[in-house]
Design a protein around this motif. Sequence first.
Motif, short mmCIF file in Angstrom:
data_model
loop_
_atom_site.label_atom_id
_atom_site.label_comp_id
_atom_site.label_asym_id
_atom_site.label_seq_id
_atom_site.Cartn_x
_atom_site.Cartn_y
_atom_site.Cartn_z
N LEU A 177 -23.63 83.16 97.96
CA LEU A 177 -25.01 83.34 97.53
C LEU A 177 -25.14 83.56 96.03
O LEU A 177 -26.24 83.67 95.51
CB LEU A 177 -25.64 84.54 98.26
CG LEU A 177 -25.63 84.52 99.79
CD1 LEU A 177 -26.49 85.64 100.32
CD2 LEU A 177 -26.09 83.19 100.34
N VAL A 178 -24.00 83.57 95.34
CA VAL A 178 -24.02 83.80 93.90
C VAL A 178 -24.68 82.64 93.16
O VAL A 178 -25.41 82.84 92.19
CB VAL A 178 -22.58 84.01 93.37
CG1 VAL A 178 -22.57 84.07 91.85
CG2 VAL A 178 -21.98 85.28 93.97
N HIS A 179 -24.43 81.42 93.63
CA HIS A 179 -24.90 80.23 92.92
C HIS A 179 -26.09 79.57 93.63
O HIS A 179 -26.23 79.66 94.85
CB HIS A 179 -23.76 79.21 92.81
CG HIS A 179 -22.53 79.77 92.16
ND1 HIS A 179 -22.49 80.10 90.82
CD2 HIS A 179 -21.31 80.08 92.67
CE1 HIS A 179 -21.30 80.59 90.53
NE2 HIS A 179 -20.55 80.58 91.63
N SER A 180 -26.92 78.91 92.85
CA SER A 180 -28.08 78.19 93.39
C SER A 180 -27.62 77.04 94.28
O SER A 180 -26.58 76.41 94.03
CB SER A 180 -28.93 77.62 92.26
OG SER A 180 -29.44 78.65 91.44
N GLY A 181 -28.40 76.76 95.32
CA GLY A 181 -28.12 75.63 96.17
C GLY A 181 -28.64 74.34 95.54
O GLY A 181 -29.33 74.36 94.52
N ASN A 182 -28.31 73.22 96.15
CA ASN A 182 -28.72 71.91 95.65
C ASN A 182 -30.14 71.60 96.10
O ASN A 182 -30.40 71.43 97.29
CB ASN A 182 -27.75 70.84 96.15
CG ASN A 182 -28.09 69.46 95.64
OD1 ASN A 182 -28.96 69.30 94.76
ND2 ASN A 182 -27.42 68.45 96.17
N THR A 183 -31.06 71.53 95.16
CA THR A 183 -32.47 71.26 95.49
C THR A 183 -32.87 69.82 95.18
O THR A 183 -34.06 69.50 95.15
CB THR A 183 -33.39 72.22 94.71
OG1 THR A 183 -33.15 72.09 93.30
CG2 THR A 183 -33.14 73.67 95.13
N SER A 184 -31.88 68.96 94.97
CA SER A 184 -32.17 67.54 94.68
C SER A 184 -32.35 66.78 95.99
O SER A 184 -31.50 65.98 96.40
CB SER A 184 -31.04 66.92 93.85
OG SER A 184 -30.90 67.58 92.61
#
Length: 213
Positions: free
Chosen positions: A58-65
């Motif tokens: 959960l540290v990093h943003s997920g892929n929203t593309s």
Amino acid sequence: MTSRRHYIFPTLLLSTILLSPTHAADFCVADLTTQTTSGYTCKNPTNVTADDFVFTALVHSGNTSNTNKASAVPGFVQQFPGLNGLGLAVARADIEPGGAIPLHSHPAATEMIYVAEGSITAGFISGASNVVYVKKLNKGEVMVFPRGLFHFQVNTGKEHAVGIASFSDSEPGVQLVSLAIFGNDFPSFLVEKTTSIDEAEVKKLKALLGGSG
């Protein structure tokens, strides 16, 4: 004498708790290679480490593309084996402006979402009367979605939004309404009959979501 007796039972109880040996089943880290009808079996305790109780995804943003301009990173028992049998799970939602986590449900768990960044318009539909409960949540605010009810999160703001969700079961389950109807081989003519959506639109949505039939 009477007042002294009042302290005897609590003192004995505390002594029993403190002197009792550690329970053999304090935890059951999931052995993801072995699953029974009642769930995952326990990893051998001699192989359990502190890392089994830590989740870093959960540290990093997920892929929203993607089409929804959103992502959901789950920390369910399958990704976080230390949760096995503990009755909770976690997830991170990243939503770009104009993006959405589509209408979905968690058959096995209640969800609560905390807005960590930006703002999120969220809501759910009651099962008994189909009343829609919607609220714009700002940073630091929390909303709960009762178990099994359809709910959603939409970024109606102007900046990237992050929500941290918690669940009341280590395996909440997820069912997206759109994929459940249009992302499989549910025959188009039956979808039309059961949803009142015309066949041309059904086929269009099936093509968009990878369905057939």
